[in-house]
Design a protein around this motif. Sequence first.
Motif, mmCIF file in Angstrom:
data_model
loop_
_atom_site.group_PDB
_atom_site.id
_atom_site.type_symbol
_atom_site.label_atom_id
_atom_site.label_comp_id
_atom_site.label_asym_id
_atom_site.label_seq_id
_atom_site.Cartn_x
_atom_site.Cartn_y
_atom_site.Cartn_z
ATOM 1 N N ALA A 98 15.907 -2.924 10.427
ATOM 2 C CA ALA A 98 16.908 -3.987 10.371
ATOM 3 C C ALA A 98 17.551 -4.163 11.742
ATOM 4 C CB ALA A 98 17.971 -3.657 9.326
ATOM 5 N N ALA A 99 17.862 -3.047 12.398
ATOM 6 C CA ALA A 99 18.460 -3.104 13.731
ATOM 7 C C ALA A 99 17.526 -3.787 14.719
ATOM 8 C CB ALA A 99 18.799 -1.697 14.209
ATOM 9 N N CYS A 100 16.224 -3.548 14.579
ATOM 10 C CA CYS A 100 15.238 -4.183 15.449
ATOM 11 C C CYS A 100 15.287 -5.704 15.275
ATOM 12 C CB CYS A 100 13.849 -3.638 15.133
ATOM 13 S SG CYS A 100 12.533 -4.325 16.163
ATOM 14 N N TRP A 101 15.372 -6.178 14.035
ATOM 15 C CA TRP A 101 15.460 -7.629 13.777
ATOM 16 C C TRP A 101 16.704 -8.223 14.442
ATOM 17 C CZ3 TRP A 101 13.096 -11.847 11.598
ATOM 18 C CH2 TRP A 101 13.898 -12.948 11.339
ATOM 19 N N TYR A 102 17.854 -7.590 14.227
ATOM 20 C CA TYR A 102 19.094 -8.120 14.782
ATOM 21 C C TYR A 102 19.085 -8.074 16.311
ATOM 22 C CZ TYR A 102 21.080 -8.214 10.091
ATOM 23 O OH TYR A 102 21.322 -8.511 8.755
ATOM 24 N N SER A 103 18.429 -7.049 16.883
ATOM 25 C CA SER A 103 18.354 -6.952 18.343
ATOM 26 C C SER A 103 17.514 -8.087 18.915
ATOM 27 C CB SER A 103 17.767 -5.600 18.748
ATOM 28 O OG SER A 103 18.586 -4.539 18.304
ATOM 29 N N HIS A 104 16.355 -8.357 18.306
ATOM 30 C CA HIS A 104 15.522 -9.453 18.777
ATOM 31 C C HIS A 104 16.209 -10.801 18.525
ATOM 32 C CE1 HIS A 104 11.679 -7.629 20.071
ATOM 33 N NE2 HIS A 104 12.066 -6.622 19.288
ATOM 34 N N SER A 105 16.928 -10.902 17.415
ATOM 35 C CA SER A 105 17.657 -12.149 17.137
ATOM 36 C C SER A 105 18.658 -12.450 18.240
ATOM 37 C CB SER A 105 18.379 -12.045 15.789
ATOM 38 O OG SER A 105 17.451 -11.968 14.719
ATOM 39 N N ALA A 106 19.341 -11.395 18.727
ATOM 40 C CA ALA A 106 20.302 -11.593 19.813
ATOM 41 C C ALA A 106 19.597 -12.063 21.079
ATOM 42 C CB ALA A 106 21.060 -10.288 20.066
ATOM 43 N N ALA A 107 18.398 -11.522 21.333
ATOM 44 C CA ALA A 107 17.627 -11.954 22.500
ATOM 45 C C ALA A 107 17.181 -13.406 22.337
ATOM 46 C CB ALA A 107 16.424 -11.036 22.699
ATOM 47 N N TRP A 108 16.818 -13.800 21.116
ATOM 48 C CA TRP A 108 16.400 -15.192 20.878
ATOM 49 C C TRP A 108 17.558 -16.157 21.145
ATOM 50 C CZ3 TRP A 108 14.126 -13.682 15.452
ATOM 51 C CH2 TRP A 108 12.992 -12.900 15.651
ATOM 52 N N GLU A 109 18.748 -15.787 20.746
ATOM 53 C CA GLU A 109 19.912 -16.637 20.974
ATOM 54 C C GLU A 109 20.167 -16.809 22.474
ATOM 55 O OE1 GLU A 109 21.556 -18.389 18.953
ATOM 56 O OE2 GLU A 109 21.315 -17.542 16.947
ATOM 57 N N ILE A 110 20.004 -15.729 23.238
ATOM 58 C CA ILE A 110 20.191 -15.834 24.692
ATOM 59 C C ILE A 110 19.129 -16.751 25.286
ATOM 60 C CG2 ILE A 110 20.068 -14.539 26.865
ATOM 61 C CD1 ILE A 110 21.204 -12.118 25.352
ATOM 62 N N ALA A 111 17.876 -16.565 24.852
ATOM 63 C CA ALA A 111 16.777 -17.363 25.394
ATOM 64 C C ALA A 111 16.938 -18.841 25.056
ATOM 65 C CB ALA A 111 15.444 -16.834 24.857
ATOM 66 N N ALA A 112 17.490 -19.133 23.876
ATOM 67 C CA ALA A 112 17.628 -20.526 23.443
ATOM 68 C C ALA A 112 18.620 -21.301 24.306
ATOM 69 C CB ALA A 112 18.058 -20.577 21.975
ATOM 70 N N LYS A 113 19.501 -20.603 25.013
ATOM 71 C CA LYS A 113 20.490 -21.259 25.868
ATOM 72 C C LYS A 113 19.970 -21.486 27.281
ATOM 73 C CE LYS A 113 24.250 -19.136 23.241
ATOM 74 N NZ LYS A 113 25.396 -18.180 23.298
ATOM 75 N N ARG A 114 18.731 -21.062 27.526
ATOM 76 C CA ARG A 114 18.173 -21.181 28.872
ATOM 77 C C ARG A 114 17.081 -22.258 28.885
ATOM 78 N NH1 ARG A 114 19.753 -16.904 32.039
ATOM 79 N NH2 ARG A 114 18.151 -17.497 33.544
ATOM 80 N N THR A 115 16.748 -22.694 30.086
ATOM 81 C CA THR A 115 15.696 -23.708 30.235
ATOM 82 C C THR A 115 14.443 -23.144 30.873
ATOM 83 O OG1 THR A 115 16.616 -24.358 32.386
ATOM 84 C CG2 THR A 115 17.406 -25.559 30.425
ATOM 85 N N ASP A 116 14.454 -21.829 31.177
ATOM 86 C CA ASP A 116 13.279 -21.209 31.796
ATOM 87 C C ASP A 116 12.547 -20.347 30.776
ATOM 88 O OD1 ASP A 116 15.243 -19.329 31.547
ATOM 89 O OD2 ASP A 116 15.458 -18.937 33.687
ATOM 90 N N LEU A 117 11.437 -19.763 31.203
ATOM 91 C CA LEU A 117 10.702 -18.834 30.340
ATOM 92 C C LEU A 117 11.480 -17.531 30.225
ATOM 93 C CD1 LEU A 117 7.053 -19.307 31.706
ATOM 94 C CD2 LEU A 117 8.133 -20.451 29.769
ATOM 95 N N THR A 118 11.423 -16.914 29.062
ATOM 96 C CA THR A 118 12.139 -15.654 28.833
ATOM 97 C C THR A 118 11.153 -14.581 28.394
ATOM 98 O OG1 THR A 118 14.145 -16.832 28.162
ATOM 99 C CG2 THR A 118 13.981 -14.500 27.564
#
Length: 660
Positions: A98-118
């Motif tokens: 579960a922690a792994c899912w939430y950790s990747h979810s946080a990374a997805w949210e950061i990436a979604a605010k950017r315009t470059d490759l993550t």
Amino acid sequence: RVHVIVISLRRRQDRRTWMQDSCLRAFAEPLDDVEVTYEVLDAVDGTVDQRCVPQAGWQLDSDGLDAVRRRMRELGYSPVPEKELARFYGRPCVPAEAACWYSHSAAWEIAAKRTDLTIILEDDCVSSPILLPRLDMYRARWRGVVQAVAVAPPRGWDILFLGRTALGPDGPPSGDGLLVPGFSSCLHAYVLSPAGAEKLARLSRQGWPGFPADDAVPALFARHMRDDVASWAASSGVVLRPLAFTEDLVFQLESLTSDEVLWYGCLWRSDIDCDQPRWKDVMAQPGLWQVILRAAGSEGWCICHAWRDAARSELGWRYAWLRLASDDLLRWRGSWRDTVVGESGEMALKRRKVARSERVTNGLRSADVMLKTARTLSRIPCQSRSFAHFECQSLPCILENGLQEFLRDPKDVKSWKWTGLEKDFQTVEMTCHLQADNLDGKSSTVRMTVGDFGWYSRTQTEEDPLYLFEPSVPQRLKAQFNTPQAFAGDLVPDVIALFPEFSMASEREWLLAGPPGSGSRFHVDPHGTAAWNILLQGRKIWALWPPGDPPAGVPVREEIGLHDVPQAPSALEWFLRGGGEEKDLYMAEQRVGDIIFVPPGWWHCVLNMGDDGMTVAYTSNVITASNVLHAAEVLRVYDAPAAAALMEVFRRRHQESDSE
């Protein structure tokens, strides 16, 4: 432009340090035509986050597992061994997943605010499938990974795998080193396009689905073999467009299988996977220790289950020192762990509470119990004429009150106590034996100053303590004693004078000292010699076995003139096993002033009981008229000149005796 996110648990400073030194430092200098930024994202900790609870509904019974195997065959997926499949799907989903899912979810949210490759990386990945000797070599490969990502097609994909476990059939490779992957698990290293980041961020807001992210993400672009996951993916409203490199560029440490890298990966496993190697297997990898200690420094002792077990074992750190030391001089710092990583000894003493090993305590107790029922050696006065009977019959015995003959001045006994030895020879280097550490042919001895050995003896807590066994007895001590009258007929000094090349010139007498639990494993003295041993401090328990075959459980490798037993159990281990039931076994308790006589060919092991803190003794090998013919026979096989010198000395002594 490329942005790198490393997902790392704050409490796993070992992994974080590894990724900073082996990966992120690669981007401290600019790359050609690529602008790289990076950050470390604190992972969600499943041990404390209340959202992370086990999900029993994830567990499949045997019928469910059979259904998964059938579906995999129908889909043309690579077969997974039954045991491996049950490891993934035959158990509840654990909080760490579960922690792994939430950790990747946080990374997805950061990436979604950017315009470059993550690029999203977990902190247990590596840029090479083989163990590299230097961290800068890992960094060079990471720079290559980023450059490969930078030239990927700008559009038409959402997720690009840098490494994966491929299960479903892949599409054909394209000319640019990429392909459309089939079902692929593992999210240790992947790239999100802005469109892909937006899709996964939208998915994350739906909440954790109750199963691993490694199953959820691939279900968004390929048919999952579990119907419950496939149904979830269909209802999520998210479809990913995947790409993968034809050859993996990034590897998950625990998935590697080549030689030392296998163990390297095992050390860094997550809390999800508890199938760890034994710490002794871990310690057997010298390259592993070198890389880990270099990468993680003094924090490298808290990595995974196997490593933590090793770190808590002083014997494990002793193995590490033996394998990594550049010379045989041991500079003690309060514990083996602190000696390896170089921590201040004073801090080590403040941190550690010294307590004797439970196995040592049990071994000492077992030796005392065995002594009560064993056949014991005869005791006779040191000056008794009856000693000649024991010597001629080749029978061991105990000579009592030996200090009166041994010391020229009774006041000198203080110099032979450990406190006196430590005071007088503080900086003198002496030899210490390792009972249980004959590793890969490496020497079974180390050098320590007397002061360091005293500190070691007071602070060690291990099961097989070092034993000071010094063949060069200081002249100051030698001037204080006489050879007891029972052994005044020793021929060895005259043989050395006649033939200085005789090997016994440098190894015929020893100063012995050790803490409780130290001692000598079963052995036979070399060159056909007898031996006498006088105790100056403490208490010893001896086990002796007649010449011939060794006691049960003592393997033998015979060499010319020697019985070398490198695999014999330590003295403590032998007594722990209670190996004293054989009818031919003798035992003896040696107290201060007792002299033990060991005839030629007798097997013996000795355990230091340490009733007085330390045990101190002196021992000497001798050849007298009673064993001269046997010793000469042994010597003729491998040192004929020494045998000839021995017989010449014996002839001269015999002539002198006749003339008197």
